[in-house]
Design an enzyme around this catalytic site. Structure first.
Site, short mmCIF file in Angstrom:
data_model
loop_
_atom_site.label_atom_id
_atom_site.label_comp_id
_atom_site.label_asym_id
_atom_site.label_seq_id
_atom_site.Cartn_x
_atom_site.Cartn_y
_atom_site.Cartn_z
CB ALA A 155 -0.89 -0.09 1.39
CE1 TYR A 156 5.36 5.39 2.75
CE2 TYR A 156 7.12 3.98 1.98
CZ TYR A 156 6.79 5.13 2.36
OH TYR A 156 7.66 6.25 2.57
CB ILE A 157 5.46 0.41 -2.82
CG1 ILE A 157 6.44 0.20 -1.67
CG2 ILE A 157 6.03 0.52 -4.25
CD1 ILE A 157 7.28 1.22 -1.39
#
Length: 261
Positions: A155-157
């Site tokens: 999700a962060y990437i």
């Protein structure tokens, strides 16, 4: 000798806005601009951090930049004090950790909103005025992890990848109007969050923090943390006339992150 045009631009230099500007890189950036004589507006959701940020040239407000209405109200106040010439977006959610198949859709989308979404809302507020003035600089913060990949942080990437794509596309939209936009990709930022990650990782592996830090930095060519002051200095450069032909770039300030796990 500075040209008359350069002198005019220095005289009517606009305001600086820093989101996430009460802590870490944002705080260092806000202070660097303020100490350089610029008037700075800071948006941050930490009331405690805002209270600790004291400088006569800085006006700080508690703002959730994921809230469209709150962002609009904040920038309306800013524009009442003058035009925004520099926008620095340091905000971003770390998001959930875990395998992709175990992620909830809602938390995935919240992570996207916390980086790309919040940055979009803030950019949208300043773009019309920057285009009308024929100049302006926007600096977004991504992460060196988008280049190395980071298992367990999909999700962060994805959120930071979306922010980078938006940065490059806006560079095409805004370039004809003299407005520049770039993104900085930091490495292991030397701040309390990294200290906490090191302590947690060391405990999980049964190592002392010093040994785990060496493990963490082993795939950074320079084996170094990145000081917030170094990142602030990069922002000041990208916002300056020295970078007048730099736009649409993703600039790593990471000691050359080779890999990550």
């Amino acid at each position: 000798m500075e040209s008359q045009g350069g002198e005019k631009q220095a005289e009517d230099a606009g305001l600086v806005v820093v989101t996430g500007g009460a802590t870490s890189v944002g705080r260092a950036t806000a202070l660097a601009f303020a100490e350089g004589g610029r008037r700075v507006f800071v948006a941050d959701r930490s009331e405690e951090a805002i209270a600790a940020l004291s400088h006569p040239a800085i006006t700080a407000r508690c703002v959730d930049v994921m809230d469209e209405g709150a962002v609009a109200s904040f920038f309306a106040e800013v524009r009442g004090c003058g035009p925004v010439e520099v926008l620095v977006n340091t905000v971003g959610l770390g998001g959930p950790r875990g395998l992709a198949e175990d992620l909830g859709y809602q938390e995935f989308m919240e992570t996207i909103a916390g980086s790309a979404g919040a940055t979009f809302l803030c950019c949208r507020e300043v773009i019309p005025q920057m285009k009308a003035r024929g100049r302006g600089a926007i600096i977004n913060f991504s992460s060196s992890s988008t280049r190395t990949g980071l298992p367990g942080r999909t999700a962060y990437i994805a959120a930071k990848g979306a922010l980078e794509a938006m940065t490059r596309n806006l560079a095409r939209e805004l370039g004809p109007f003299g407005v520049r936009i770039n993104a900085i990709l930091p490495g292991a930022i030397d701040n309390p969050r990294l200290d906490a990650l090191i302590r947690a990782g060391a405990a999980e592996r049964g190592e002392n923090p010093e040994a785990f830090e060496r493990h963490l930095l082993r795939f950074i060519s320079m084996r170094t943390r990145i000081a917030v002051e170094d990142l602030a200095a990069t922002v000041l450069f990208l916002a300056s006339p020295a970078a007048r032909h730099i736009t649409g770039q993703l600039l790593g300030v990471d000691g050359n992150a080779e890999w990550e796990e």
